[in-house]
Write a protein that holds these residues in place. Structure first.
Motif, mmCIF file in Angstrom:
data_model
loop_
_atom_site.group_PDB
_atom_site.id
_atom_site.type_symbol
_atom_site.label_atom_id
_atom_site.label_comp_id
_atom_site.label_asym_id
_atom_site.label_seq_id
_atom_site.Cartn_x
_atom_site.Cartn_y
_atom_site.Cartn_z
ATOM 1 N N ASP A 61 0.829 -1.203 0.000
ATOM 2 C CA ASP A 61 0.000 0.000 0.000
ATOM 3 C C ASP A 61 0.866 1.257 0.000
ATOM 4 N N ARG A 62 1.987 1.196 0.714
ATOM 5 C CA ARG A 62 2.954 2.296 0.747
ATOM 6 C C ARG A 62 4.352 1.700 0.795
ATOM 7 N N VAL A 63 5.305 2.390 0.184
ATOM 8 C CA VAL A 63 6.711 1.970 0.193
ATOM 9 C C VAL A 63 7.553 3.141 0.668
ATOM 10 N N LEU A 64 8.479 2.863 1.575
ATOM 11 C CA LEU A 64 9.453 3.847 2.025
ATOM 12 C C LEU A 64 10.832 3.348 1.618
ATOM 13 N N ILE A 65 11.546 4.160 0.837
ATOM 14 C CA ILE A 65 12.896 3.799 0.396
ATOM 15 C C ILE A 65 13.903 4.581 1.228
ATOM 16 N N CYS A 66 14.636 3.855 2.062
ATOM 17 C CA CYS A 66 15.727 4.428 2.880
ATOM 18 C C CYS A 66 16.964 3.575 2.633
ATOM 19 N N ALA A 67 17.371 3.476 1.388
ATOM 20 C CA ALA A 67 18.405 2.523 0.982
ATOM 21 C C ALA A 67 19.748 3.177 0.737
ATOM 22 N N GLY A 68 19.985 4.361 1.314
ATOM 23 C CA GLY A 68 21.294 4.994 1.193
ATOM 24 C C GLY A 68 21.679 5.256 -0.245
ATOM 25 N N VAL A 69 22.838 4.738 -0.651
ATOM 26 C CA VAL A 69 23.361 5.014 -1.992
ATOM 27 C C VAL A 69 22.433 4.485 -3.078
ATOM 28 N N ARG A 70 21.586 3.504 -2.775
ATOM 29 C CA ARG A 70 20.720 2.917 -3.793
ATOM 30 C C ARG A 70 19.390 3.647 -3.911
ATOM 31 N N THR A 71 19.119 4.589 -3.029
ATOM 32 C CA THR A 71 17.820 5.259 -3.048
ATOM 33 C C THR A 71 17.548 5.973 -4.369
ATOM 34 N N PRO A 72 18.489 6.781 -4.905
ATOM 35 C CA PRO A 72 18.198 7.429 -6.191
ATOM 36 C C PRO A 72 17.952 6.431 -7.322
ATOM 37 N N ALA A 73 18.673 5.304 -7.317
ATOM 38 C CA ALA A 73 18.482 4.315 -8.380
ATOM 39 C C ALA A 73 17.089 3.700 -8.315
ATOM 40 N N LEU A 74 16.545 3.547 -7.110
ATOM 41 C CA LEU A 74 15.224 2.938 -6.959
ATOM 42 C C LEU A 74 14.094 3.947 -7.105
ATOM 43 N N PHE A 75 14.389 5.219 -6.811
ATOM 44 C CA PHE A 75 13.333 6.231 -6.823
ATOM 45 C C PHE A 75 13.445 7.188 -8.000
ATOM 46 N N GLY A 76 14.649 7.674 -8.250
ATOM 47 C CA GLY A 76 14.874 8.709 -9.245
ATOM 48 C C GLY A 76 15.794 9.770 -8.674
ATOM 49 N N PRO A 77 16.190 10.765 -9.470
ATOM 50 C CA PRO A 77 17.156 11.776 -9.014
ATOM 51 C C PRO A 77 16.687 12.512 -7.751
ATOM 52 N N LEU A 78 17.622 12.687 -6.816
ATOM 53 C CA LEU A 78 17.331 13.382 -5.564
ATOM 54 C C LEU A 78 18.349 14.482 -5.283
ATOM 55 N N GLY A 79 19.166 14.816 -6.271
ATOM 56 C CA GLY A 79 20.124 15.905 -6.109
ATOM 57 C C GLY A 79 21.222 15.591 -5.124
ATOM 58 N N VAL A 80 21.723 14.354 -5.148
ATOM 59 C CA VAL A 80 22.713 13.927 -4.171
ATOM 60 C C VAL A 80 23.795 13.107 -4.858
ATOM 61 N N ASP A 81 25.032 13.284 -4.397
ATOM 62 C CA ASP A 81 26.160 12.472 -4.848
ATOM 63 C C ASP A 81 26.771 11.768 -3.642
#
Length: 315
Positions: free
Chosen positions: A174-194
């Motif tokens: 029903d809801r997903v929370l992505i707190c995957a560190g370095v993999r978060t942008p790959a799973l979600f999309g660009p987040l303005g982080v390197d």
């Protein structure tokens, strides 16, 4: 079902706070829980920041650490050592004053008294008496025992809450929370982080038990709980600088993790960003450990509510 990707401090804290609200979640972790960005036995807690808003949030987080200490039954989680921001600290002092956080100025002699094995080159610093060394491995182990954590390598997350695992399994949430560190942008999309590699070394040679935590232009240091060892981290490892600061110490171990660079971080490198698409919330940031209990509460609300809490937009 609520699905959380990543069993670091944010994922475990959010799962724990959701369970307290009667909304249990499944945490998926591709490797060992808290084995990547949340690795290591200890971290610094401090209310000292360069933005009043972060000082305010740190005060709330400290209350959360004390609550966890009572609830988790894992012993002391936040040490009483104190924290010293050494060097040019006018901005930190101003932010703490604006937030109503307790602090005082200390000179070189007081810094040396609170970190007896150091040879401090700084003329002055700010003492944060509410700061201290967090027993991270102890805290996260206790959290992991109170939530459901499964091994699973999530490779894609769709807007409708469908999470695809590396073995082809699809879980629908029903809801997903992505707190995957370095993999978060790959799973979600660009987040303005390197992300960049980062190493913290552990040192022995003098008893660091009870020494104050430290942040200085050269790096940051803290006692590793009751082990007697001292940890020191730097953006670029500089053994000569560490020997000059702590002449009696020798390296005995290391933790390899990552550091974050993003335009939304404060001058001290602290901050986070949150984003939503469909049923999916993504969260990533730097120096998050000290805010763990508060972030757990805020992320639980972000998952359950249609809009993230305003505190998550502080940076």
């Amino acid at each position: 079902m609520i699905l959380i990707v990543g069993a670091g401090v944010c994922g475990l804290a959010a799962a724990y706070e959701l369970a307290r609200r009667g909304e249990p979640a499944l945490v998926l972790e591709r490797g060992r829980p808290f084995g990547e960005q949340s690795a290591g036995p200890a971290r610094i807690f401090r209310t000292a920041h360069r933005r009043p808003a972060l000082c305010h949030l740190a005060l709330r987080a400290r209350a959360g650490w004390l609550r966890w200490q009572d609830e988790l039954g894992a012993g002391r989680l936040l040490g009483p050592e104190g924290f010293i921001a050494a060097g040019a600290c006018d901005e930190t002092a101003a932010a703490m004053a604006a937030a109503g956080a307790e602090f005082c100025w200390v000179d070189r002699a007081e810094i040396a008294a609170r970190i007896p094995f150091a040879a401090p080159p700084w003329e002055a610093g700010v003492l944060d008496p509410l700061g201290g060394s967090l027993r991270i491995r102890r805290a996260l182990s206790a959290l992991a025992r109170r939530v459901e954590v499964r091994r699973g390598d999530v490779v894609a997350v769709a807007d409708d809450g469908a999470a695809t695992l590396a073995d082809g399994t699809v879980l629908r949430a029903d809801r997903v929370l992505i707190c995957a560190g370095v993999r978060t942008p790959a799973l979600f999309g660009p987040l303005g982080v390197d992300f960049a590699p980062h190493t913290r070394f552990a040192y022995a040679g003098a008893d660091a038990t009870g020494a104050a935590c430290l942040s200085a232009p050269e790096g940051y240091g803290l006692p590793l709980g009751g082990t007697g060892r001292w940890a020191f981290g730097q953006e670029a490892p500089d053994p000569a600088a560490v020997r000059a600061l702590f002449p009696a110490l020798s390296p005995v171990g290391r933790v390899d993790c990552v550091t974050i660079r993003a335009p939304w971080l404060d001058p001290g490198g602290d901050g986070w960003t949150v984003a939503r698409r469909g049923r999916v919330v993504a969260f990533v940031g730097a120096n998050l450990m000290k805010f763990g209990p508060l972030l757990g509460e805020l992320l639980a609300r972000a998952v359950l509510e249609d809009e993230p809490p305003g505190e998550l937009a502080v940076t």
